[in-house]
Design a protein around this motif. Sequence first.
Motif, mmCIF file in Angstrom:
data_model
loop_
_atom_site.group_PDB
_atom_site.id
_atom_site.type_symbol
_atom_site.label_atom_id
_atom_site.label_comp_id
_atom_site.label_asym_id
_atom_site.label_seq_id
_atom_site.Cartn_x
_atom_site.Cartn_y
_atom_site.Cartn_z
ATOM 1 N N TRP A 1 37.563 42.134 -30.896
ATOM 2 C CA TRP A 1 38.808 42.238 -30.156
ATOM 3 C C TRP A 1 39.877 42.764 -31.082
ATOM 4 N N THR A 2 41.051 43.035 -30.532
ATOM 5 C CA THR A 2 42.145 43.574 -31.324
ATOM 6 C C THR A 2 43.079 42.425 -31.711
ATOM 7 N N HIS A 3 43.038 42.085 -32.989
ATOM 8 C CA HIS A 3 43.732 40.878 -33.455
ATOM 9 C C HIS A 3 45.245 40.963 -33.229
ATOM 10 N N LYS A 4 45.781 42.159 -33.365
ATOM 11 C CA LYS A 4 47.239 42.330 -33.242
ATOM 12 C C LYS A 4 47.760 41.898 -31.879
ATOM 13 N N ILE A 5 46.951 42.131 -30.830
ATOM 14 C CA ILE A 5 47.375 41.731 -29.480
ATOM 15 C C ILE A 5 46.553 40.526 -28.983
ATOM 16 N N ASP A 6 45.673 40.011 -29.840
ATOM 17 C CA ASP A 6 44.773 38.913 -29.473
ATOM 18 C C ASP A 6 44.096 39.167 -28.128
ATOM 19 N N GLY A 7 43.573 40.360 -27.994
ATOM 20 C CA GLY A 7 42.894 40.721 -26.755
ATOM 21 C C GLY A 7 42.262 42.093 -26.894
ATOM 22 N N LEU A 8 41.925 42.661 -25.753
ATOM 23 C CA LEU A 8 41.187 43.923 -25.755
ATOM 24 C C LEU A 8 42.097 45.127 -25.615
ATOM 25 N N HIS A 9 41.784 46.134 -26.401
ATOM 26 C CA HIS A 9 42.521 47.391 -26.417
ATOM 27 C C HIS A 9 41.492 48.513 -26.296
ATOM 28 N N LYS A 10 41.956 49.684 -25.956
ATOM 29 C CA LYS A 10 41.047 50.821 -25.821
ATOM 30 C C LYS A 10 40.144 50.977 -27.052
ATOM 31 N N THR A 11 40.707 50.732 -28.212
ATOM 32 C CA THR A 11 39.952 50.854 -29.466
ATOM 33 C C THR A 11 38.644 50.070 -29.426
ATOM 34 N N ASP A 12 38.673 48.879 -28.827
ATOM 35 C CA ASP A 12 37.468 48.044 -28.785
ATOM 36 C C ASP A 12 36.353 48.716 -27.992
ATOM 37 N N PHE A 13 36.721 49.356 -26.898
ATOM 38 C CA PHE A 13 35.717 50.003 -26.059
ATOM 39 C C PHE A 13 35.178 51.279 -26.718
ATOM 40 N N VAL A 14 36.064 51.975 -27.424
ATOM 41 C CA VAL A 14 35.622 53.160 -28.173
ATOM 42 C C VAL A 14 34.649 52.743 -29.278
ATOM 43 N N MET A 15 34.988 51.680 -29.980
ATOM 44 C CA MET A 15 34.093 51.175 -31.037
ATOM 45 C C MET A 15 32.743 50.750 -30.450
ATOM 46 N N ALA A 16 32.773 50.066 -29.316
ATOM 47 C CA ALA A 16 31.533 49.614 -28.676
ATOM 48 C C ALA A 16 30.635 50.808 -28.358
ATOM 49 N N ALA A 17 31.228 51.866 -27.843
ATOM 50 C CA ALA A 17 30.450 53.058 -27.507
ATOM 51 C C ALA A 17 29.861 53.696 -28.765
ATOM 52 N N ARG A 18 30.632 53.660 -29.845
ATOM 53 C CA ARG A 18 30.114 54.235 -31.091
ATOM 54 C C ARG A 18 28.964 53.393 -31.643
ATOM 55 N N MET A 19 29.056 52.080 -31.499
ATOM 56 C CA MET A 19 27.941 51.217 -31.931
ATOM 57 C C MET A 19 26.696 51.483 -31.095
ATOM 58 N N ASP A 20 26.890 51.709 -29.799
ATOM 59 C CA ASP A 20 25.746 52.049 -28.937
ATOM 60 C C ASP A 20 25.028 53.292 -29.458
ATOM 61 N N ARG A 21 25.823 54.281 -29.864
ATOM 62 C CA ARG A 21 25.210 55.524 -30.357
ATOM 63 C C ARG A 21 24.483 55.281 -31.681
ATOM 64 N N ILE A 22 25.066 54.455 -32.539
ATOM 65 C CA ILE A 22 24.378 54.111 -33.798
ATOM 66 C C ILE A 22 23.059 53.400 -33.484
ATOM 67 N N HIS A 23 23.132 52.477 -32.508
ATOM 68 C CA HIS A 23 21.931 51.698 -32.172
ATOM 69 C C HIS A 23 20.793 52.589 -31.674
ATOM 70 N N GLU A 24 21.141 53.678 -30.998
ATOM 71 C CA GLU A 24 20.099 54.588 -30.487
ATOM 72 C C GLU A 24 19.189 55.091 -31.607
ATOM 73 N N GLU A 25 19.754 55.207 -32.813
ATOM 74 C CA GLU A 25 18.954 55.672 -33.956
ATOM 75 C C GLU A 25 17.854 54.665 -34.316
ATOM 76 N N TYR A 26 18.037 53.419 -33.887
ATOM 77 C CA TYR A 26 17.075 52.372 -34.211
ATOM 78 C C TYR A 26 16.165 52.026 -33.029
ATOM 79 N N ALA A 27 16.331 52.738 -31.946
ATOM 80 C CA ALA A 27 15.584 52.386 -30.734
ATOM 81 C C ALA A 27 14.080 52.528 -30.964
ATOM 82 N N PRO A 28 13.311 51.550 -30.524
ATOM 83 C CA PRO A 28 11.859 51.599 -30.724
ATOM 84 C C PRO A 28 11.170 52.663 -29.882
#
Lengths: 84, 84
Positions: free
Chosen positions: A56-83
């Motif tokens: 989450w975004t500590h500055k607002i103690d909640g969710l910001h667009k940045t969190d969703f962008v980061m989540a999508a980037r982690m999904d793409r990283i995870h694809e590299e490890y997909a079995p």
Amino acid sequence: DDIWTVVDEHHLEGTYPFEDFRDALEFTYDVGELAEDEWHHPDIHLEWGEVTIEMWTHKIDGLHKTDFVMAARMDRIHEEYAPE
Amino acid sequence: DDIWTVVDEHHLEGTYPFEDFRDALEFTYDVGELAEDEWHHPDIHLEWGEVTIEMWTHKIDGLHKTDFVMAARMDRIHEEYAPE
């Protein structure tokens, strides 16, 4: 995306599966590098075959667009490890 | 050693402090490498300035000498990150 859920309208939580500990460890490091690059730092829980992220975004103690962008980037990283 | 406690006569839990996210990330990776070398894999919870380890011997669902040896080795790794 079936990885992420919004919890308590406050943070994102997502669990990624892996084949073993090694892949989970390398993914954790990749996510850590992303966090440093973007200066947006999730909690990361690494165990055998699984990495759980809380974010989450500590500055607002909640969710910001940045969190969703980061989540999508982690999904793409995870694809590299997909079995498949 | 004031890092580790025995929880429920079942597992070790220890929390290591760090100056920032980067050091916590590098320590996580070091502990992960140790886990792979010894084929003894703890749960690792990485957050800003802090890494919490939970560790037990799955084969006996409890604590074995190996767990305490691993804990001592993590303590020595952590010394490399000490702020003092």
